[in-house]
Motif scaffolding. Structure first.
Motif, PDB file in Angstrom:
ATOM      1  N   SER A  93      66.546  21.668 -25.019  1.00 47.75           N
ATOM      2  CA  SER A  93      66.528  21.017 -23.261  1.00 47.75           C
ATOM      3  C   SER A  93      65.239  21.114 -22.559  1.00 47.75           C
ATOM      4  N   LEU A  94      64.819  21.659 -24.001  1.00 47.09           N
ATOM      5  CA  LEU A  94      62.970  21.653 -23.041  1.00 47.09           C
ATOM      6  C   LEU A  94      62.827  20.491 -23.432  1.00 47.09           C
ATOM      7  N   PHE A  95      62.864  19.611 -24.408  1.00 47.48           N
ATOM      8  CA  PHE A  95      62.190  17.946 -24.799  1.00 47.48           C
ATOM      9  C   PHE A  95      63.401  17.314 -24.443  1.00 47.48           C
ATOM     10  N   LEU A  96      64.858  17.231 -23.436  1.00 43.31           N
ATOM     11  CA  LEU A  96      64.775  16.575 -22.495  1.00 43.31           C
ATOM     12  C   LEU A  96      64.953  17.060 -21.135  1.00 43.31           C
ATOM     13  N   SER A  97      64.592  18.178 -20.920  1.00 41.06           N
ATOM     14  CA  SER A  97      63.513  17.793 -19.305  1.00 41.06           C
ATOM     15  C   SER A  97      61.933  17.723 -19.325  1.00 41.06           C
ATOM     16  N   GLY A 125      55.291  16.134 -37.009  1.00 40.14           N
ATOM     17  CA  GLY A 125      53.788  15.401 -37.302  1.00 40.14           C
ATOM     18  C   GLY A 125      53.367  14.883 -36.078  1.00 40.14           C
ATOM     19  N   LEU A 126      54.433  14.647 -35.205  1.00 40.22           N
ATOM     20  CA  LEU A 126      53.663  13.661 -33.952  1.00 40.22           C
ATOM     21  C   LEU A 126      52.053  14.454 -33.187  1.00 40.22           C
ATOM     22  N   SER A 314      58.980  10.235 -26.709  1.00 36.44           N
ATOM     23  CA  SER A 314      57.756   9.707 -27.629  1.00 36.44           C
ATOM     24  C   SER A 314      56.652   9.231 -26.000  1.00 36.44           C
ATOM     25  N   HIS A 315      57.523   9.094 -24.787  1.00 34.47           N
ATOM     26  CA  HIS A 315      56.311   9.436 -23.347  1.00 34.47           C
ATOM     27  C   HIS A 315      55.799  10.611 -23.989  1.00 34.47           C
ATOM     28  N   ALA A 316      55.613  11.237 -24.440  1.00 35.58           N
ATOM     29  CA  ALA A 316      55.383  12.538 -24.373  1.00 35.58           C
ATOM     30  C   ALA A 316      53.535  11.878 -24.977  1.00 35.58           C
ATOM     31  N   ASP A 318      52.662   9.344 -25.301  1.00 37.32           N
ATOM     32  CA  ASP A 318      52.188   7.474 -24.627  1.00 37.32           C
ATOM     33  C   ASP A 318      52.572   7.583 -23.557  1.00 37.32           C
ATOM     34  N   PRO A 319      51.973   8.902 -22.629  1.00 34.27           N
ATOM     35  CA  PRO A 319      52.000   8.772 -21.063  1.00 34.27           C
ATOM     36  C   PRO A 319      52.591   7.813 -20.287  1.00 34.27           C
ATOM     37  N   LYS A 320      51.967   6.100 -20.712  1.00 32.58           N
ATOM     38  CA  LYS A 320      51.276   5.472 -20.118  1.00 32.58           C
ATOM     39  C   LYS A 320      52.146   3.698 -20.114  1.00 32.58           C
ATOM     40  N   SER A 321      53.452   4.118 -21.379  1.00 36.31           N
ATOM     41  CA  SER A 321      54.352   3.278 -21.393  1.00 36.31           C
ATOM     42  C   SER A 321      55.761   3.062 -20.617  1.00 36.31           C
ATOM     43  N   ALA A 322      55.819   1.993 -19.390  1.00 34.73           N
ATOM     44  CA  ALA A 322      56.177   1.798 -18.295  1.00 34.73           C
ATOM     45  C   ALA A 322      57.227   1.498 -19.318  1.00 34.73           C
TER      46      ALA A 322
END
Length: 611
Positions: A93-97, A125-126, A314-316, A318-322
């Motif tokens: 839930s934390l990740f999905l939020s 790993g990330l 993925s967004h976390a 690379d936050p600039k990925s539109a």
């Protein structure tokens, strides 16, 4: 039946561009409907026991109300801190939020829990890649299981760890030699090209990216990754001073997916002599791109949680990925969280090539929340800002359709056709299809039919167009044989589409082939349970074959089923008196017409956020 389409600009890059039609949708309601979680809120302070907190948390979780679910899972853990199931669901839930750091903390606690090892290994790993602990990342990401998709995901992220550590050649050698199903290449060619770019090996990057953009399977399997490959190669050639080669790469993308706004923006930039920066510039962005590639390819109805999980992580990274933000916005829409979708679309940077896609989808989503006038103003402004962008007309037409303003819808698509000109592209079939729908809704079939046929000239096997035109021909008794043939082709292409199967059953009914009608309509009811029009059609067919009790049962179901355009007074008349007798002198083609014909089903509009 002519099903209602809800044209979405969708979240997938390819689907956003092409506006593919896919499935039936609900009409927009005057006011946004609350989700179950919004209707019945459970505050964590109200939970006085483990079972109470757990059950309330699961309810919120199922309704995708992650903020409430997180609070309630934490409340449950206050009663039973050692409960692994609760902690696993809390982490998810934390990740999905979108709370990556909170989810990572829980992943560290659960690193030895085999039940969620697939997730904890990836995020740990990330995190190591993000912190430039590349050797630790490789060790954490090591995977020896039998699942091909997991093996591919982990191997590519491990290779990105090598890239980050300066071992680019080793990374490329590892992925180039990776054995697996043919579909591996859809993903590996792009990431090999990106790895070579980050490692400074332009020649290898050009080779792998060229292979990626000539892979026809990639367009269907992973359209988002395909478009990333197109733009990466174009940027590479532009940076090398090969302006024409860069434009040629963009032309390949245009041929595969027409009217894709980011490609248009990239073309304009390169034509000006600019050298746009690559999307992936380091190992962390590359590893994030792996999850973007896999998540985008898996993005379909029923997979929202898994796709959302991959994309949030993925967004976390690379936050600039539109394009990741747009995909996440589309998932929020599917989960009936329009306000969250709007927030995600609004996060796309103003200078991003993806900004226009986000603005278009934001306009449609505003309509879904009941802000129809605001949506209209927003989308009309986008049309005015770039009248040549056909997607703007489609987005605006979607809102007009859901508002049942078919006159304005027709005028909107008239303008779109003017902008297309005399030589439309294959991808423009959608515009002619929607223009046909608007005129059909206005009961001007003489104007609708040429547009449907133009759409079929541009896309001859398109099942939705075949179904809509075929049903219309049958329903209007204009050309039953041709209409039946069209519907049969549509059923062959979409055998599990209840609306299209209903069309075939109704065509048989209108031809007086009542036994065949019953066979198809029974299957349609199974495929699309609870649709009033299909129930009504089946009732008519049952009556004609002498199954009168079953006919009355289906008509009664019609009265309680969904379908706003069914004439319920006519249905009640049939329940009381049945169908009128057939005319014994009628020709075969006219036999079914003695049965009262229900009004046309809900207005088709556009693809579907729920399809």
């Amino acid at each position: 039946m002519r099903q209602k389409y809800s044209l979405r600009l969708l979240s997938s890059a390819a689907l956003a561009a092409v506006l593919m039609l896919a499935g039936a949708a609900q009409a927009a309601t005057p006011e946004a409907k609350p989700t179950a979680a919004e209707s019945v809120k459970f505050d964590a302070s109200d939970a006085q026991s483990f079972s109470g907190a757990f059950l309330a948390a699961r309810t919120a979780d199922v309704d995708h109300d992650y903020a409430n679910a997180i609070a309630l899972y934490r409340k449950a853990l206050s009663f039973d801190a050692a409960n692994l199931e609760i902690r696993e669901r809390l982490m998810i839930s934390l990740f999905l939020s979108g709370d990556f750091e909170g989810g990572l903390s829980e992943a560290e606690r659960l690193k030895d829990d085999a039940g969620v090892e697939r997730i904890t290994r990836i995020v740990r790993g990330l995190d190591a890649i993000r912190d430039k602990r590349f050797d630790a990342a490789k060790k954490t990401l090591a995977y020896t299981g039998p699942n091909d998709l997991d093996r591919l995901t982990h191997q590519m992220m491990m290779a990105w760890s090598d890239v980050g550590a300066g071992r680019g050649r080793q990374a490329i050698s590892t992925i180039a030699g990776l054995k697996g199903p043919d579909w591996f290449k859809v993903f590996t060619d792009y990431h090999l090209g990106a790895m070579a770019l980050v490692s400074g090996d332009t020649a290898s990057a050009r080779k792998y990216l060229t292979t990626a953009i000539t892979n026809q399977e990639a367009v269907a399997t992973a359209p988002d990754t395909f478009m990333r490959a197109i733009m990466a190669l174009a940027r590479l050639e532009a940076a090398a001073g090969n302006k024409q080669k860069a434009l040629d790469a963009i032309s390949v993308g245009d041929q595969m997916i027409s009217n894709y706004a980011p490609l248009k923006a990239l073309r304009q930039s390169i034509e000006k002599g600019e050298k746009p920066e690559q999307q992936i510039t380091n190992a962390a962005e590359g590893a994030a791109g792996v999850l973007f590639s896999i998540g985008g390819a898996l993005n379909r109805q029923g997979a929202e949680d898994m796709v959302g999980l991959y994309l949030q992580i993925s967004h976390a990274m690379d936050p600039k990925s539109a394009d990741t933000l747009i995909l996440l916005g589309g998932i929020a829409e599917k989960m009936e969280q329009p306000q969250r979708a709007i927030e995600l679309y609004a996060k796309v940077p103003a200078d991003s090539p993806m900004r226009r896609i986000s603005e278009l989808q934001l306009g449609i989503t505003l309509s879904d929340t009941g802000k129809v006038d605001e949506a209209k103003s927003h989308l009309k402004a986008l049309i005015d800002s770039d009248p040549a962008d056909i997607r703007s007309y489609i987005a605006y037409g979607s809102v007009l359709s859901e508002a049942k303003d078919y006159k304005a819808m027709a005028a909107n698509y008239d303008k779109a056709v003017e902008m297309i000109g005399s030589v439309p592209k294959p991808g423009d079939w959608t515009v002619f299809f929607q223009r046909g729908i608007s005129y059909e809704r206005l009961k001007q079939f003489d104007k609708a039919e040429p547009n449907f046929r133009r759409a079929l000239e541009l896309n001859p096997e398109q099942p939705q167009v075949l179904n809509y035109l075929g049903y219309s021909l049958v329903d209007l008794n204009l050309n039953l044989a041709e209409g039946l043939d069209m519907i049969r082709k549509a059923v062959d292409a979409r055998p599990d589409d209840g609306y299209i199967v209903d069309s075939l059953g109704w065509a048989y009914f209108r031809l007086g082939k009542f036994d065949e009608a019953v066979t198809e309509l029974e299957r349609a009811v199974q495929l699309r349970a609870g649709d009033a029009t299909i129930n009504d059609h089946l009732g008519d067919a049952y009556w004609r074959v002498g199954r009168k009790l079953e006919a009355v049962y289906q008509w009664n179901r019609t009265l309680i089923s969904e379908g706003e355009d069914v004439n319920k007074e006519m249905v009640k008349e049939k329940i009381a008196n049945g169908l009128p007798p057939l005319d014994p002198n009628a020709t075969t083609a006219d036999r079914g017409q003695a049965a009262p014909v229900p009004p046309a089903p809900p207005a088709p509009a556009t693809p579907d956020k729920k399809s």
